[in-house]
Design an enzyme around this catalytic site. Structure first.
Site, mmCIF file in Angstrom:
data_model
loop_
_atom_site.group_PDB
_atom_site.id
_atom_site.type_symbol
_atom_site.label_atom_id
_atom_site.label_comp_id
_atom_site.label_asym_id
_atom_site.label_seq_id
_atom_site.Cartn_x
_atom_site.Cartn_y
_atom_site.Cartn_z
ATOM 1 N N GLU A 1 45.217 31.610 52.174
ATOM 2 C CA GLU A 1 45.007 32.218 50.838
ATOM 3 C C GLU A 1 45.298 31.197 49.748
ATOM 4 O O GLU A 1 44.601 31.135 48.728
ATOM 5 C CB GLU A 1 45.867 33.470 50.661
ATOM 6 C CG GLU A 1 45.508 34.609 51.603
ATOM 7 C CD GLU A 1 44.021 34.950 51.609
ATOM 8 O OE1 GLU A 1 43.402 34.990 50.536
ATOM 9 O OE2 GLU A 1 43.478 35.169 52.711
ATOM 10 N N TRP B 1 42.262 29.332 49.496
ATOM 11 C CA TRP B 1 41.213 29.928 48.647
ATOM 12 C C TRP B 1 41.449 29.582 47.175
ATOM 13 O O TRP B 1 40.517 29.387 46.397
ATOM 14 C CB TRP B 1 41.181 31.458 48.826
ATOM 15 C CG TRP B 1 40.365 31.884 50.004
ATOM 16 C CD1 TRP B 1 40.845 32.284 51.227
ATOM 17 C CD2 TRP B 1 38.923 31.958 50.101
ATOM 18 N NE1 TRP B 1 39.785 32.593 52.063
ATOM 19 C CE2 TRP B 1 38.602 32.406 51.404
ATOM 20 C CE3 TRP B 1 37.882 31.685 49.221
ATOM 21 C CZ2 TRP B 1 37.286 32.592 51.831
ATOM 22 C CZ3 TRP B 1 36.569 31.874 49.641
ATOM 23 C CH2 TRP B 1 36.280 32.316 50.934
ATOM 24 N N TRP C 1 20.428 42.685 35.255
ATOM 25 C CA TRP C 1 21.675 43.409 34.976
ATOM 26 C C TRP C 1 21.445 44.520 33.963
ATOM 27 O O TRP C 1 20.614 44.391 33.066
ATOM 28 C CB TRP C 1 22.735 42.447 34.412
ATOM 29 C CG TRP C 1 23.128 41.360 35.352
ATOM 30 C CD1 TRP C 1 22.855 40.033 35.215
ATOM 31 C CD2 TRP C 1 23.843 41.497 36.582
ATOM 32 N NE1 TRP C 1 23.354 39.328 36.279
ATOM 33 C CE2 TRP C 1 23.976 40.204 37.131
ATOM 34 C CE3 TRP C 1 24.393 42.576 37.286
ATOM 35 C CZ2 TRP C 1 24.629 39.954 38.337
ATOM 36 C CZ3 TRP C 1 25.046 42.336 38.486
ATOM 37 C CH2 TRP C 1 25.161 41.042 38.998
ATOM 38 N N ASN D 1 44.458 42.718 45.767
ATOM 39 C CA ASN D 1 43.209 42.013 46.066
ATOM 40 C C ASN D 1 42.142 42.913 46.688
ATOM 41 O O ASN D 1 40.969 42.860 46.307
ATOM 42 C CB ASN D 1 43.487 40.837 47.014
ATOM 43 C CG ASN D 1 42.221 40.085 47.356
ATOM 44 O OD1 ASN D 1 41.562 39.546 46.479
ATOM 45 N ND2 ASN D 1 41.852 40.077 48.629
ATOM 46 N N TRP E 1 28.357 40.677 36.204
ATOM 47 C CA TRP E 1 29.696 40.294 36.693
ATOM 48 C C TRP E 1 30.530 39.608 35.609
ATOM 49 O O TRP E 1 31.750 39.670 35.621
ATOM 50 C CB TRP E 1 29.592 39.402 37.943
ATOM 51 C CG TRP E 1 28.866 38.086 37.744
ATOM 52 C CD1 TRP E 1 27.536 37.864 37.845
ATOM 53 C CD2 TRP E 1 29.452 36.815 37.404
ATOM 54 N NE1 TRP E 1 27.246 36.538 37.604
ATOM 55 C CE2 TRP E 1 28.393 35.869 37.332
ATOM 56 C CE3 TRP E 1 30.747 36.373 37.165
ATOM 57 C CZ2 TRP E 1 28.604 34.518 37.025
ATOM 58 C CZ3 TRP E 1 30.965 35.035 36.853
ATOM 59 C CH2 TRP E 1 29.897 34.120 36.783
ATOM 60 N N TRP F 1 34.606 36.824 41.397
ATOM 61 C CA TRP F 1 33.531 37.690 40.879
ATOM 62 C C TRP F 1 32.197 37.289 41.483
ATOM 63 O O TRP F 1 31.400 38.127 41.890
ATOM 64 C CB TRP F 1 33.487 37.660 39.344
ATOM 65 C CG TRP F 1 34.431 38.663 38.764
ATOM 66 C CD1 TRP F 1 35.694 38.424 38.313
ATOM 67 C CD2 TRP F 1 34.214 40.085 38.639
ATOM 68 N NE1 TRP F 1 36.269 39.605 37.911
ATOM 69 C CE2 TRP F 1 35.388 40.636 38.094
ATOM 70 C CE3 TRP F 1 33.148 40.929 38.938
ATOM 71 C CZ2 TRP F 1 35.528 42.001 37.834
ATOM 72 C CZ3 TRP F 1 33.266 42.289 38.681
ATOM 73 C CH2 TRP F 1 34.449 42.813 38.133
#
Ligand code: FAD
Length: 488
Positions: A286, A289, A317, A352, A370, A393
Protein backbone atom coordinates in the site's frame (compact mmCIF):
# COMPACT_ATOMS: atom_id res chain seq x y z
CA UNK A 1 31.66 17.44 8.09
CA UNK A 2 31.74 20.99 6.80
CA UNK A 3 31.40 21.69 3.07
CA UNK A 4 33.87 23.67 0.97
CA UNK A 5 34.69 27.03 2.47
CA UNK A 6 32.03 26.71 5.16
CA UNK A 7 32.74 28.05 8.61
CA UNK A 8 31.16 26.78 11.82
CA UNK A 9 28.97 29.84 12.07
CA UNK A 10 27.60 29.91 8.54
CA UNK A 11 23.94 30.62 8.86
CA UNK A 12 21.44 28.46 7.03
CA UNK A 13 17.68 28.27 6.53
CA UNK A 14 15.63 25.13 6.74
CA UNK A 15 12.42 25.51 4.82
CA UNK A 16 9.66 23.17 6.02
CA UNK A 17 6.89 22.24 3.58
CA UNK A 18 5.13 18.86 3.45
CA UNK A 19 7.69 17.44 5.88
CA UNK A 20 6.43 18.67 9.24
CA UNK A 21 8.56 16.52 11.55
CA UNK A 22 11.99 16.55 13.15
CA UNK A 23 12.89 12.85 12.98
CA UNK A 24 13.97 11.09 9.80
CA UNK A 25 14.33 14.45 8.13
CA UNK A 26 17.37 14.21 5.84
CA UNK A 27 17.44 17.93 5.05
CA UNK A 28 17.38 18.88 8.74
CA UNK A 29 19.99 16.28 9.64
CA UNK A 30 22.28 17.47 6.85
CA UNK A 31 21.95 21.09 7.96
CA UNK A 32 22.69 20.18 11.58
CA UNK A 33 25.63 17.96 10.66
CA UNK A 34 27.09 20.76 8.55
CA UNK A 35 27.32 22.79 11.76
CA UNK A 36 25.13 25.66 10.63
CA UNK A 37 23.43 28.22 12.79
CA UNK A 38 19.96 27.29 11.69
CA UNK A 39 16.73 29.20 11.20
CA UNK A 40 13.68 27.00 10.67
CA UNK A 41 10.89 28.53 8.61
CA UNK A 42 7.53 27.77 7.08
CA UNK A 43 6.15 30.04 4.37
CA UNK A 44 2.47 30.29 3.56
CA UNK A 45 2.85 31.08 -0.10
CA UNK A 46 -0.27 32.42 -1.82
CA UNK A 47 1.27 31.46 -5.18
CA UNK A 48 2.06 27.88 -4.17
CA UNK A 49 0.96 25.32 -6.75
CA UNK A 50 -2.09 23.38 -5.52
CA UNK A 51 -3.12 25.30 -2.39
CA UNK A 52 -4.46 22.87 0.22
CA UNK A 53 -8.18 22.27 0.54
CA UNK A 54 -10.16 23.26 3.63
CA UNK A 55 -9.59 20.04 5.59
CA UNK A 56 -5.88 20.06 4.94
CA UNK A 57 -5.65 23.68 6.04
CA UNK A 58 -7.15 22.58 9.36
CA UNK A 59 -4.49 19.88 9.56
CA UNK A 60 -1.74 22.30 8.61
CA UNK A 61 -2.70 24.73 11.37
CA UNK A 62 -2.43 22.08 14.05
CA UNK A 63 0.65 20.38 12.59
CA UNK A 64 2.44 23.76 12.50
CA UNK A 65 1.45 24.41 16.11
CA UNK A 66 2.86 21.00 17.08
CA UNK A 67 6.09 21.54 15.13
CA UNK A 68 6.54 25.02 16.66
CA UNK A 69 6.35 23.47 20.11
CA UNK A 70 8.85 20.77 19.22
CA UNK A 71 11.29 23.36 17.88
CA UNK A 72 10.74 25.56 20.94
CA UNK A 73 11.44 22.59 23.23
CA UNK A 74 14.85 22.32 21.57
CA UNK A 75 15.45 26.02 22.22
CA UNK A 76 14.60 27.32 18.74
CA UNK A 77 11.83 29.01 16.82
CA UNK A 78 9.72 28.02 13.83
CA UNK A 79 9.44 31.28 11.90
CA UNK A 80 6.15 31.60 10.07
CA UNK A 81 5.93 33.96 7.13
CA UNK A 82 3.22 34.84 4.67
CA UNK A 83 4.24 35.80 1.12
CA UNK A 84 5.79 34.33 -2.00
CA UNK A 85 8.55 31.84 -1.31
CA UNK A 86 11.16 33.87 -3.17
CA UNK A 87 10.36 37.17 -1.40
CA UNK A 88 10.21 35.59 2.03
CA UNK A 89 13.37 33.53 1.58
CA UNK A 90 15.17 36.63 0.35
CA UNK A 91 13.99 38.51 3.43
CA UNK A 92 15.03 35.68 5.73
CA UNK A 93 18.40 35.52 4.01
CA UNK A 94 18.90 39.25 4.60
CA UNK A 95 17.83 38.94 8.25
CA UNK A 96 20.06 35.96 9.03
CA UNK A 97 22.92 36.26 6.57
CA UNK A 98 22.17 32.68 5.48
CA UNK A 99 24.09 31.41 2.49
CA UNK A 100 22.61 27.93 2.57
CA UNK A 101 19.01 26.84 2.19
CA UNK A 102 17.87 23.30 2.94
CA UNK A 103 14.58 21.75 1.88
CA UNK A 104 12.95 18.39 1.16
CA UNK A 105 12.30 17.66 -2.48
CA UNK A 106 8.81 17.85 -3.94
CA UNK A 107 7.77 15.86 -6.96
CA UNK A 108 4.55 17.06 -8.57
CA UNK A 109 5.28 18.69 -11.95
CA UNK A 110 4.30 22.22 -10.91
CA UNK A 111 6.21 21.94 -7.65
CA UNK A 112 9.28 20.67 -9.48
CA UNK A 113 9.01 23.65 -11.84
CA UNK A 114 8.48 26.10 -8.95
CA UNK A 115 11.44 24.71 -7.00
CA UNK A 116 13.71 24.71 -10.05
CA UNK A 117 12.99 28.40 -10.62
CA UNK A 118 13.33 29.20 -6.92
CA UNK A 119 16.65 27.38 -6.73
CA UNK A 120 17.99 29.24 -9.79
CA UNK A 121 16.88 32.61 -8.36
CA UNK A 122 18.39 31.90 -4.94
CA UNK A 123 21.60 30.62 -6.50
CA UNK A 124 21.83 33.84 -8.49
CA UNK A 125 21.75 35.67 -5.15
CA UNK A 126 24.72 33.68 -3.92
CA UNK A 127 22.84 31.03 -1.90
CA UNK A 128 23.45 27.31 -2.13
CA UNK A 129 20.28 25.23 -2.11
CA UNK A 130 20.54 21.71 -0.68
CA UNK A 131 17.57 19.51 -1.57
CA UNK A 132 17.01 16.14 0.09
CA UNK A 133 14.65 13.17 -0.31
CA UNK A 134 12.28 11.83 2.34
CA UNK A 135 8.75 12.03 0.99
CA UNK A 136 8.64 8.61 -0.70
CA UNK A 137 10.26 5.23 -0.28
CA UNK A 138 12.16 5.72 -3.54
CA UNK A 139 12.61 8.77 -5.69
CA UNK A 140 10.49 8.57 -8.84
CA UNK A 141 13.43 8.21 -11.21
CA UNK A 142 14.86 5.27 -9.31
CA UNK A 143 13.17 2.37 -11.15
CA UNK A 144 12.34 2.01 -14.83
CA UNK A 145 11.41 -0.80 -17.21
CA UNK A 146 14.25 -2.73 -18.85
CA UNK A 147 14.06 -0.38 -21.82
CA UNK A 148 14.48 2.61 -19.53
CA UNK A 149 10.92 3.95 -19.79
CA UNK A 150 8.68 4.65 -16.78
CA UNK A 151 6.41 1.85 -15.62
CA UNK A 152 2.69 2.14 -16.35
CA UNK A 153 1.51 -0.90 -14.41
CA UNK A 154 1.74 -1.29 -10.65
CA UNK A 155 2.87 -4.95 -10.31
CA UNK A 156 6.11 -4.71 -12.31
CA UNK A 157 6.75 -1.26 -10.78
CA UNK A 158 6.43 -2.67 -7.30
CA UNK A 159 8.51 -5.77 -8.11
CA UNK A 160 11.30 -3.47 -9.29
CA UNK A 161 10.96 -1.33 -6.14
CA UNK A 162 11.00 -4.40 -3.89
CA UNK A 163 14.12 -5.73 -5.62
CA UNK A 164 15.79 -2.36 -5.26
CA UNK A 165 14.88 -2.13 -1.58
CA UNK A 166 16.02 -5.72 -0.93
CA UNK A 167 19.33 -5.03 -2.63
CA UNK A 168 20.18 -1.64 -1.16
CA UNK A 169 17.78 -1.16 1.77
CA UNK A 170 16.11 2.13 2.59
CA UNK A 171 18.68 3.03 5.22
CA UNK A 172 17.82 3.42 8.89
CA UNK A 173 15.45 6.27 9.75
CA UNK A 174 17.35 9.25 11.15
CA UNK A 175 16.83 10.27 14.78
CA UNK A 176 15.70 13.74 15.82
CA UNK A 177 18.87 15.82 16.13
CA UNK A 178 19.81 16.01 19.81
CA UNK A 179 21.12 19.51 19.61
CA UNK A 180 20.44 22.18 17.02
CA UNK A 181 22.45 25.40 16.87
CA UNK A 182 19.57 27.80 16.31
CA UNK A 183 19.81 31.33 14.94
CA UNK A 184 18.36 34.34 16.74
CA UNK A 185 14.60 34.73 17.09
CA UNK A 186 12.96 36.65 14.25
CA UNK A 187 9.60 38.29 13.66
CA UNK A 188 7.03 35.61 12.90
CA UNK A 189 3.39 35.83 11.82
CA UNK A 190 1.16 34.47 14.61
CA UNK A 191 -0.42 31.21 13.48
CA UNK A 192 -3.87 32.39 14.51
CA UNK A 193 -3.64 35.29 12.08
CA UNK A 194 -3.22 33.23 8.92
CA UNK A 195 -6.78 31.92 8.73
CA UNK A 196 -6.16 28.25 8.28
CA UNK A 197 -9.05 27.23 10.53
CA UNK A 198 -12.70 27.32 9.50
CA UNK A 199 -14.78 29.74 11.54
CA UNK A 200 -18.37 30.39 10.55
CA UNK A 201 -19.37 27.61 10.51
CA UNK A 202 -16.64 25.54 12.14
CA UNK A 203 -17.25 22.42 10.07
CA UNK A 204 -14.11 20.77 11.47
CA UNK A 205 -15.42 20.36 15.03
CA UNK A 206 -15.80 16.62 14.46
CA UNK A 207 -12.12 16.31 13.49
CA UNK A 208 -10.77 17.31 16.87
CA UNK A 209 -11.40 14.13 18.88
CA UNK A 210 -10.17 11.96 16.00
CA UNK A 211 -6.89 13.44 14.92
CA UNK A 212 -3.75 14.75 16.53
CA UNK A 213 -1.86 16.42 13.68
CA UNK A 214 1.91 16.44 14.11
CA UNK A 215 4.73 14.04 14.78
CA UNK A 216 3.60 12.85 18.24
CA UNK A 217 0.13 12.16 16.85
CA UNK A 218 1.58 10.16 13.98
CA UNK A 219 3.49 7.88 16.33
CA UNK A 220 0.50 7.50 18.65
CA UNK A 221 -1.63 6.49 15.63
CA UNK A 222 1.00 4.05 14.39
CA UNK A 223 1.38 2.46 17.84
CA UNK A 224 -2.40 2.13 18.24
CA UNK A 225 -2.67 0.49 14.83
CA UNK A 226 0.13 -1.95 15.59
CA UNK A 227 -1.61 -2.94 18.81
CA UNK A 228 -5.21 -3.03 17.61
CA UNK A 229 -5.35 -3.58 13.89
CA UNK A 230 -2.10 -4.62 12.24
CA UNK A 231 -2.65 -8.32 12.80
CA UNK A 232 -5.15 -9.30 10.13
CA UNK A 233 -4.52 -6.18 8.00
CA UNK A 234 -4.44 -8.00 4.63
CA UNK A 235 -8.03 -9.18 4.96
CA UNK A 236 -9.45 -6.74 7.50
CA UNK A 237 -8.43 -3.60 5.59
CA UNK A 238 -11.55 -3.95 3.44
CA UNK A 239 -14.03 -3.68 6.31
CA UNK A 240 -14.80 -0.06 7.17
CA UNK A 241 -16.13 -0.77 10.67
CA UNK A 242 -12.99 -2.70 11.67
CA UNK A 243 -9.79 -1.18 13.11
CA UNK A 244 -7.62 -2.82 10.42
CA UNK A 245 -6.54 0.29 8.57
CA UNK A 246 -3.84 2.53 9.97
CA UNK A 247 -5.34 5.96 9.24
CA UNK A 248 -1.79 7.16 8.76
CA UNK A 249 -2.55 8.81 5.41
CA UNK A 250 -2.92 12.41 6.66
CA UNK A 251 0.26 12.05 8.73
CA UNK A 252 2.14 10.75 5.69
CA UNK A 253 0.62 13.47 3.52
CA UNK A 254 1.83 16.27 5.82
CA UNK A 255 5.11 14.52 6.46
CA UNK A 256 4.43 14.09 10.19
CA UNK A 257 5.95 10.65 9.70
CA UNK A 258 8.05 9.35 6.82
CA UNK A 259 7.28 6.22 4.80
CA UNK A 260 10.73 4.93 5.75
CA UNK A 261 9.80 5.19 9.44
CA UNK A 262 6.58 3.30 8.77
CA UNK A 263 8.52 0.67 6.81
CA UNK A 264 10.95 0.21 9.71
CA UNK A 265 8.03 -0.11 12.13
CA UNK A 266 6.52 -2.83 9.92
CA UNK A 267 9.82 -4.71 9.96
CA UNK A 268 9.88 -4.48 13.75
CA UNK A 269 6.24 -5.50 14.09
CA UNK A 270 6.79 -8.50 11.85
CA UNK A 271 9.90 -9.47 13.81
CA UNK A 272 8.01 -9.22 17.13
CA UNK A 273 5.07 -11.22 15.78
CA UNK A 274 2.72 -8.20 16.06
CA UNK A 275 1.96 -8.63 12.38
CA UNK A 276 2.16 -11.67 10.10
CA UNK A 277 4.53 -11.58 7.13
CA UNK A 278 1.51 -11.48 4.82
CA UNK A 279 -0.05 -8.54 6.63
CA UNK A 280 3.22 -6.61 6.69
CA UNK A 281 3.88 -7.25 3.01
CA UNK A 282 0.37 -6.12 2.08
CA UNK A 283 0.90 -2.92 4.04
CA UNK A 284 4.26 -2.35 2.33
CA UNK A 285 2.49 -2.72 -1.02
CA UNK A 286 0.00 0.00 0.00
CA UNK A 287 2.94 2.30 0.66
CA UNK A 288 4.00 1.15 -2.80
CA UNK A 289 0.71 2.41 -4.26
CA UNK A 290 1.44 5.77 -2.67
CA UNK A 291 4.85 5.82 -4.35
CA UNK A 292 3.30 4.63 -7.63
CA UNK A 293 0.79 7.49 -7.68
CA UNK A 294 3.59 10.02 -7.20
CA UNK A 295 5.64 8.22 -9.87
CA UNK A 296 2.79 8.40 -12.38
CA UNK A 297 2.31 12.10 -11.77
CA UNK A 298 6.04 12.79 -11.90
CA UNK A 299 6.35 11.08 -15.30
CA UNK A 300 3.05 12.28 -16.78
CA UNK A 301 2.64 16.02 -16.48
CA UNK A 302 -1.11 16.12 -17.11
CA UNK A 303 -1.99 13.08 -15.09
CA UNK A 304 -3.69 15.09 -12.37
CA UNK A 305 -6.17 16.63 -14.76
CA UNK A 306 -6.37 14.54 -17.87
CA UNK A 307 -7.34 10.91 -18.52
CA UNK A 308 -4.23 8.75 -18.79
CA UNK A 309 -5.90 6.63 -21.50
CA UNK A 310 -6.63 9.00 -24.40
CA UNK A 311 -9.75 7.13 -25.53
CA UNK A 312 -11.54 8.27 -22.36
CA UNK A 313 -10.97 11.95 -23.08
CA UNK A 314 -14.20 12.14 -25.08
CA UNK A 315 -16.37 10.47 -22.49
CA UNK A 316 -19.84 12.11 -22.43
CA UNK A 317 -19.88 13.18 -18.77
CA UNK A 318 -23.10 14.52 -17.33
CA UNK A 319 -23.14 17.86 -15.50
CA UNK A 320 -25.89 17.93 -12.94
CA UNK A 321 -25.41 20.20 -9.97
CA UNK A 322 -28.29 18.74 -7.95
CA UNK A 323 -27.03 15.19 -8.37
CA UNK A 324 -23.51 16.24 -7.44
CA UNK A 325 -24.83 18.00 -4.32
CA UNK A 326 -26.86 14.93 -3.28
CA UNK A 327 -23.69 12.83 -3.57
CA UNK A 328 -21.60 15.38 -1.66
CA UNK A 329 -24.14 15.57 1.15
CA UNK A 330 -24.65 11.83 1.47
CA UNK A 331 -28.26 11.99 0.27
CA UNK A 332 -28.22 9.50 -2.61
CA UNK A 333 -30.55 6.95 -0.99
CA UNK A 334 -27.81 4.29 -1.19
CA UNK A 335 -26.77 3.79 2.44
CA UNK A 336 -23.15 2.72 1.89
CA UNK A 337 -22.56 5.70 -0.41
CA UNK A 338 -24.24 8.09 2.02
CA UNK A 339 -22.33 6.64 4.98
CA UNK A 340 -19.04 7.20 3.16
CA UNK A 341 -19.83 10.75 2.12
CA UNK A 342 -20.92 11.63 5.64
CA UNK A 343 -17.86 10.00 7.18
CA UNK A 344 -15.81 12.24 4.88
CA UNK A 345 -17.66 15.40 5.88
CA UNK A 346 -17.68 14.63 9.60
CA UNK A 347 -14.15 13.29 9.99
CA UNK A 348 -12.09 14.47 7.00
CA UNK A 349 -11.40 10.84 6.14
CA UNK A 350 -13.11 7.95 4.38
CA UNK A 351 -12.21 4.28 4.43
CA UNK A 352 -10.53 3.10 1.22
CA UNK A 353 -13.15 0.46 0.33
CA UNK A 354 -15.89 3.05 0.67
CA UNK A 355 -13.88 5.63 -1.31
CA UNK A 356 -13.95 3.16 -4.20
CA UNK A 357 -17.70 2.63 -3.85
CA UNK A 358 -18.62 6.33 -3.66
CA UNK A 359 -16.26 7.19 -6.51
CA UNK A 360 -17.71 4.46 -8.69
CA UNK A 361 -21.21 5.71 -7.86
CA UNK A 362 -20.35 9.24 -8.97
CA UNK A 363 -18.62 8.33 -12.22
CA UNK A 364 -20.73 5.33 -13.22
CA UNK A 365 -24.19 5.55 -11.64
CA UNK A 366 -24.36 9.33 -12.06
CA UNK A 367 -21.82 9.60 -14.92
CA UNK A 368 -20.50 12.83 -13.42
CA UNK A 369 -16.95 13.82 -14.34
CA UNK A 370 -14.34 12.22 -12.04
CA UNK A 371 -12.71 15.65 -11.70
CA UNK A 372 -15.76 16.90 -9.76
CA UNK A 373 -15.24 14.04 -7.29
CA UNK A 374 -11.51 14.66 -7.17
CA UNK A 375 -12.10 18.32 -6.30
CA UNK A 376 -14.58 17.50 -3.56
CA UNK A 377 -12.15 15.01 -2.03
CA UNK A 378 -9.32 17.52 -2.31
CA UNK A 379 -11.31 20.06 -0.31
CA UNK A 380 -12.67 17.68 2.32
CA UNK A 381 -9.97 15.05 2.94
CA UNK A 382 -7.36 15.63 5.64
CA UNK A 383 -5.12 13.35 3.56
CA UNK A 384 -5.88 15.10 0.23
CA UNK A 385 -2.89 14.25 -1.94
CA UNK A 386 -2.57 15.42 -5.51
CA UNK A 387 -1.05 12.21 -6.83
CA UNK A 388 -2.97 9.58 -4.83
CA UNK A 389 -6.26 11.40 -5.34
CA UNK A 390 -5.90 11.72 -9.11
CA UNK A 391 -4.51 8.20 -9.52
CA UNK A 392 -7.32 6.68 -7.46
CA UNK A 393 -10.09 8.61 -9.20
CA UNK A 394 -8.70 7.63 -12.58
CA UNK A 395 -8.37 4.03 -11.39
CA UNK A 396 -12.04 3.88 -10.40
CA UNK A 397 -13.20 5.71 -13.54
CA UNK A 398 -11.30 3.16 -15.61
CA UNK A 399 -9.26 5.78 -17.46
CA UNK A 400 -6.05 5.63 -15.42
CA UNK A 401 -2.83 3.68 -15.68
CA UNK A 402 -3.44 0.06 -14.68
CA UNK A 403 -7.05 1.00 -13.92
CA UNK A 404 -10.02 -1.16 -12.99
CA UNK A 405 -11.71 -2.10 -16.28
CA UNK A 406 -14.49 0.26 -17.26
CA UNK A 407 -17.15 -2.45 -17.02
CA UNK A 408 -16.45 -2.91 -13.31
CA UNK A 409 -19.34 -1.01 -11.76
CA UNK A 410 -19.37 -1.39 -7.99
CA UNK A 411 -22.75 -2.60 -6.79
CA UNK A 412 -23.44 -0.51 -3.67
CA UNK A 413 -25.76 -3.13 -2.18
CA UNK A 414 -23.46 -6.12 -2.48
CA UNK A 415 -20.48 -4.01 -1.40
CA UNK A 416 -22.37 -3.05 1.77
CA UNK A 417 -23.48 -6.64 2.45
CA UNK A 418 -20.00 -8.01 1.94
CA UNK A 419 -17.90 -5.39 3.68
CA UNK A 420 -20.31 -4.06 6.32
CA UNK A 421 -22.12 -7.31 7.09
CA UNK A 422 -23.48 -6.20 10.48
CA UNK A 423 -24.28 -2.73 9.25
CA UNK A 424 -22.14 -1.09 11.95
CA UNK A 425 -20.61 1.40 9.54
CA UNK A 426 -23.92 2.33 7.91
CA UNK A 427 -25.71 2.64 11.26
CA UNK A 428 -22.98 4.96 12.55
CA UNK A 429 -23.19 7.44 9.70
CA UNK A 430 -26.79 7.01 8.55
CA UNK A 431 -28.56 6.88 11.93
CA UNK A 432 -31.97 7.62 10.45
CA UNK A 433 -32.15 4.05 9.13
CA UNK A 434 -30.33 2.40 12.06
CA UNK A 435 -33.54 0.70 13.21
CA UNK A 436 -33.87 -1.39 10.04
CA UNK A 437 -33.02 -5.09 10.30
CA UNK A 438 -29.60 -5.98 8.85
CA UNK A 439 -31.11 -7.59 5.76
CA UNK A 440 -32.66 -4.30 4.57
CA UNK A 441 -29.91 -1.95 5.62
CA UNK A 442 -28.06 -1.96 2.30
CA UNK A 443 -31.28 -1.36 0.31
CA UNK A 444 -34.03 0.16 2.48
CA UNK A 445 -36.42 0.42 -0.48
CA UNK A 446 -36.68 -3.39 -0.54
CA UNK A 447 -38.10 -3.48 2.99
CA UNK A 448 -41.85 -4.14 3.36
CA UNK A 449 -43.94 -1.19 4.53
CA UNK A 450 -44.46 -2.55 8.05
CA UNK A 451 -40.70 -3.05 8.51
CA UNK A 452 -40.03 0.52 7.39
CA UNK A 453 -42.74 1.77 9.70
CA UNK A 454 -41.38 -0.16 12.69
CA UNK A 455 -37.94 1.33 12.03
CA UNK A 456 -39.38 4.84 11.75
CA UNK A 457 -38.22 5.16 8.14
CA UNK A 458 -40.30 7.05 5.60
CA UNK A 459 -38.52 6.88 2.26
CA UNK A 460 -38.40 10.23 0.53
CA UNK A 461 -38.98 11.92 3.89
CA UNK A 462 -36.76 10.68 6.75
CA UNK A 463 -34.29 9.14 4.27
CA UNK A 464 -34.12 9.61 0.48
CA UNK A 465 -35.45 7.07 -1.96
CA UNK A 466 -32.60 5.91 -4.26
CA UNK A 467 -31.78 8.79 -6.63
CA UNK A 468 -31.20 6.39 -9.54
CA UNK A 469 -32.16 2.80 -10.19
CA UNK A 470 -29.04 0.64 -9.94
CA UNK A 471 -29.72 -1.61 -12.94
CA UNK A 472 -30.75 1.28 -15.21
CA UNK A 473 -27.79 3.43 -14.18
CA UNK A 474 -25.37 0.54 -14.61
CA UNK A 475 -26.64 -0.14 -18.11
CA UNK A 476 -26.46 3.54 -19.08
CA UNK A 477 -22.84 3.66 -17.88
CA UNK A 478 -21.90 0.54 -19.79
CA UNK A 479 -23.61 1.85 -22.94
CA UNK A 480 -21.73 5.13 -22.68
CA UNK A 481 -18.40 3.36 -22.17
CA UNK A 482 -19.10 0.92 -24.98
CA UNK A 483 -19.98 3.77 -27.33
CA UNK A 484 -16.59 5.19 -26.48
CA UNK A 485 -14.73 1.93 -27.21
CA UNK A 486 -16.59 1.53 -30.49
CA UNK A 487 -15.62 5.05 -31.49
CA UNK A 488 -11.98 4.62 -30.42
P1 FAD B 1 -3.88 1.95 5.07
O1 FAD B 1 -4.64 0.81 4.50
O2 FAD B 1 -3.50 1.84 6.50
O3 FAD B 1 -2.59 2.09 4.14
C1 FAD B 1 -1.34 2.60 4.60
C2 FAD B 1 -0.89 3.75 3.75
O4 FAD B 1 -0.68 3.34 2.40
C3 FAD B 1 -1.91 4.87 3.66
O5 FAD B 1 -1.81 5.72 4.77
C4 FAD B 1 -1.55 5.54 2.35
O6 FAD B 1 -0.49 6.45 2.51
C5 FAD B 1 -1.07 4.38 1.51
N1 FAD B 1 -2.17 3.89 0.67
C6 FAD B 1 -3.08 2.94 0.96
N2 FAD B 1 -3.89 2.72 -0.11
C7 FAD B 1 -3.48 3.55 -1.08
C8 FAD B 1 -3.91 3.78 -2.41
N3 FAD B 1 -4.92 3.11 -2.97
N4 FAD B 1 -3.28 4.72 -3.14
C9 FAD B 1 -2.24 5.42 -2.62
N5 FAD B 1 -1.78 5.22 -1.36
C10 FAD B 1 -2.39 4.30 -0.60
N6 FAD B 1 -5.01 8.51 -0.42
C11 FAD B 1 -4.39 9.61 0.00
O7 FAD B 1 -3.45 9.53 0.79
N7 FAD B 1 -4.81 10.85 -0.42
C12 FAD B 1 -5.86 11.01 -1.28
O8 FAD B 1 -6.19 12.14 -1.66
C13 FAD B 1 -6.54 9.84 -1.71
N8 FAD B 1 -7.63 9.94 -2.52
C14 FAD B 1 -8.30 8.81 -2.90
C15 FAD B 1 -9.40 8.91 -3.74
C16 FAD B 1 -10.11 7.78 -4.13
C17 FAD B 1 -11.29 7.90 -5.06
C18 FAD B 1 -9.70 6.52 -3.68
C19 FAD B 1 -10.44 5.27 -4.09
C20 FAD B 1 -8.58 6.39 -2.87
C21 FAD B 1 -7.85 7.52 -2.47
N9 FAD B 1 -6.72 7.43 -1.64
C22 FAD B 1 -6.07 8.57 -1.26
C23 FAD B 1 -6.11 6.12 -1.33
C24 FAD B 1 -6.59 5.45 -0.04
O9 FAD B 1 -7.99 5.44 0.02
C25 FAD B 1 -6.05 6.10 1.23
O10 FAD B 1 -4.66 6.25 1.14
C26 FAD B 1 -6.35 5.22 2.45
O11 FAD B 1 -7.74 5.03 2.58
C27 FAD B 1 -5.80 5.86 3.69
O12 FAD B 1 -6.22 5.18 4.82
P2 FAD B 1 -5.18 4.43 5.73
O13 FAD B 1 -4.05 5.32 6.08
O14 FAD B 1 -5.95 3.85 6.88
O15 FAD B 1 -4.67 3.27 4.77
Amino acid sequence: MLGDGMSENDAALLLFRDDLRLSDHPALTAAVQAGHRLTCAFILDPDAPYPPGGARKWWLHHALAALSEQVADLGGQLVLRHGTSFDELTRLRDETGAKHIYWSRRYTPDEVAADTTLKADLTAQGCTVHSHPGRYLLEPWRVTTKSGTPFKVFSPFWRACREDIRATGLGDPLPTPKKINFGAHLPSVPLDEVDLLPTAPNWAKGFEPLWQPGEAGAWARLDAFLEEGAQGYAKGRDFPAEPHTSRLSPYLQSGNISPRQVWAALDRAEHLGQMSGRDAEKFRAELGWRDFAAYLLFHNRDFEDCEFQPKFRDFPWRYDKDDLTAWQKGQTGYPIVDAGMRELWQTGYMHNRVRMVVASFLVKHLRIDWRAGRDWFWDTLVDGDLASNAASWQWVAGCGADAAPYFRVFNPMTQAEKFDPNGDYIRKYVPEIAGLPDKYLAAPWTAPDDVLEDAGVVLGDTYPAPMVDHATARKAALDAFEGLSAGA
